[in-house]
Design an enzyme around this catalytic site. Structure first.
Site, PDB file in Angstrom:
ATOM      1  CG  ASP A  39      40.796  47.202   5.996  1.00  8.62           C
ATOM      2  OD1 ASP A  39      41.360  46.966   7.083  1.00  8.62           O
ATOM      3  OD2 ASP A  39      40.731  48.179   5.235  1.00  8.62           O
ATOM      4  CG  HIS A  67      44.402  40.530  11.266  1.00  9.49           C
ATOM      5  ND1 HIS A  67      45.079  39.549  11.083  1.00  9.49           N
ATOM      6  CD2 HIS A  67      44.464  41.537   9.990  1.00  9.49           C
ATOM      7  CE1 HIS A  67      45.634  39.410   9.723  1.00  9.49           C
ATOM      8  NE2 HIS A  67      45.277  40.705   9.371  1.00  9.49           N
TER       9      HIS A  67
END
EC number: 6.3.4.4
Length: 455
Positions: A39, A67
């Site tokens: 992340d 993503h």
């Protein structure tokens, strides 16, 4: 034949013109890797680099990665597809190290097609390695059952995404997995092996419900759709590396501290998400690895359980969580938040050899009067020179912090390094000096334009 009866080369036996010369290296790939627990904003860096790329590859993981890419105010979510596929000029390649859930692949593509124009014609731009392993629905069911068992036995689970990633990599290592090439060969033979694998799982987990015929029917329906996309991955990659000059980008999923070998085991994923996974997951030699960009969030986050030395279970942690909108793309879980940990990033650098860094989400720190950075770990009062492998030791480390002044200025509209507040510049320089790696990009917002390039 010569008169002597011995055909001797004219140069005294050195008949090979290539002897002593290194073969040409060919094109080099640019690699983007997460340097923390995931992340970090890898998708954004990939999206930036994919604008000039000819090819974008995924080398490991499955649809457990998440993503997000924003293009023309449309937010696209990628899990299995390389996010660079959003560029219509790019060929996207899913390598042999990736595990593929076929329903998930098509659902993801179709969902993104409905959002905007970015993914139109994606099927003609995607290449899949024939050696990639297949994630079945029952792998996902097994993942859920295993998590339940861990919870009951130890009172804690691994926090998996329940996408079947662990079970399919386990089957791969146990040599009972099935690959894309098997699906496209003799379907009768594939079905037999599929049934055998399903019965193995049934005997291990009696409560497991598997619709064998239903799943086989579904898999058969994908054969004609994926056949045009499938290639011998090694040959395809070799041609790409040694053909015309090409800009090739590799998009790492997950991150260094989630790597099966180097991560905070056992709270890790089941693949190598460090630089070695690029070679094994695409079938290419290490001399073709060029730039290796590490993506680092300006603070640290982690999803699920496991040691987190710089975690802030307080107002600071809550502020970072709220301001940073720290919620998992794949799981929807709130992320744990804490200060930037340079011990951890230095460790990731030792493994990956980052040539430069992308520092993301700097703007989230805009409101803090002072900012702490973890610079060393102590165990029993002694500074340790390495990152501990053992989870119990990592849980107990005492973090040594350096406190830097904040800048209390909104940086979200800043577009050059020079425009940044003085203390924000100092924060970036502090990171560079401590790690010995230059920062190439600084992220101050969600859009493409909010990535400041330094060199």
């Amino acid at each position: 034949m010569s008169d002597s009866g011995d055909a001797q080369p004219q140069d005294g036996g050195n008949s090979s013109s290539s002897r002593g010369k290194s073969p040409s290296v060919g094109n080099r790939v640019t690699v983007v890797l997460g340097a923390q627990w995931g992340d970090e904003g890898k998708g954004k860096v990939v999206d930036l680099l994919a604008q000039d790329a000819d090819m974008v590859c995924r080398c490991q993981g499955g649809n457990n990665a998440g993503h997000t890419v924003v293009v023309d105010s449309v937010e696209y979510d990628f899990h299995l597809l390389p996010s660079g596929i959003i560029n219509p000029k790019v060929t996207a390649f899913i390598g042999n190290g990736v595990v593929i859930h076929l329903p998930g692949l098509f659902e993801e593509a179709e969902k993104n097609v409905r959002k905007g124009k970015g993914l139109e014609g994606w099927e003609s731009r995607l290449i899949i390695s024939d050696r990639a392993h297949i994630v079945f629905d029952f792998h996902q069911a097994v993942d859920g059952v295993q998590e339940q068992e861990r919870q009951q036995q130890a009172g804690k689970n691994l926090g998996t995404t329940k996408k079947g990633i662990g079970p399919v990599y386990s089957a791969k290592a146990a040599r009972s997995g099935l690959r894309i090439c098997d699906l496209l060969a003799d379907f009768q033979e594939f079905s037999e092996r599929f049934k055998h694998l399903a019965s193995q799982y049934k005997s291990m987990y009696p409560s497991l419900e598997i619709d064998v015929d239903g799943e086989l029917e579904k898999l058969k329906s994908y054969v004609d759709r994926i056949k045009p996309m499938v290639r011998d991955g090694v040959f395809f990659m070799y041609e790409a590396l040694h053909g015309d000059p090409k800009r090739i980008l590799v998009e790492g999923a997950n991150a260094a501290l989630l790597d099966i070998d180097f991560g905070t085991y056992p709270f890790v994923t089941s693949s190598n998400c460090t630089v070695g996974g690029v070679c094994t997951g695409l079938g290419m030699p290490p001399q073709n690895v060029g730039e290796v960009y590490g993506v680092v969030k300006a603070y640290t986050t982690r999803v699920g359980i496991g040691a987190f030395p710089t975690e802030q279970s307080n107002e600071t942690g809550e502020l970072l969580q709220t301001r940073g909108k720290e919620v998992g793309v794949t799981t929807g879980r709130k992320r744990r938040c804490g200060w930037l940990d340079l011990v951890l990033i230095k460790y990731a650098h030792m493994i990956n050899g980052f040539t430069a860094l992308a520092l993301t989400k700097l703007d989230i720190l805009d409101v803090l009067p002072e900012i702490k950075v973890g610079v060393a770990y102590k165990v029993n009062g002694e500074t340790i020179p390495h990152f501990p492998a053992n989870q119990e030791v990592l849980q107990k480390v005492e973090v040594e912090y350096e406190t830097l002044p904040g800048w209390s200025t909104d940086t979200s509209a800043v577009r050059t390094f020079e425009e940044l507040p003085e203390n924000a510049k100092k924060y970036v320089c502090f990171i560079e000096d401590r790690l010995g790696v230059p920062v190439k990009w600084i992220g101050v917002g969600k859009s493409r334009e909010s990535m400041i390039q330094l060199f």
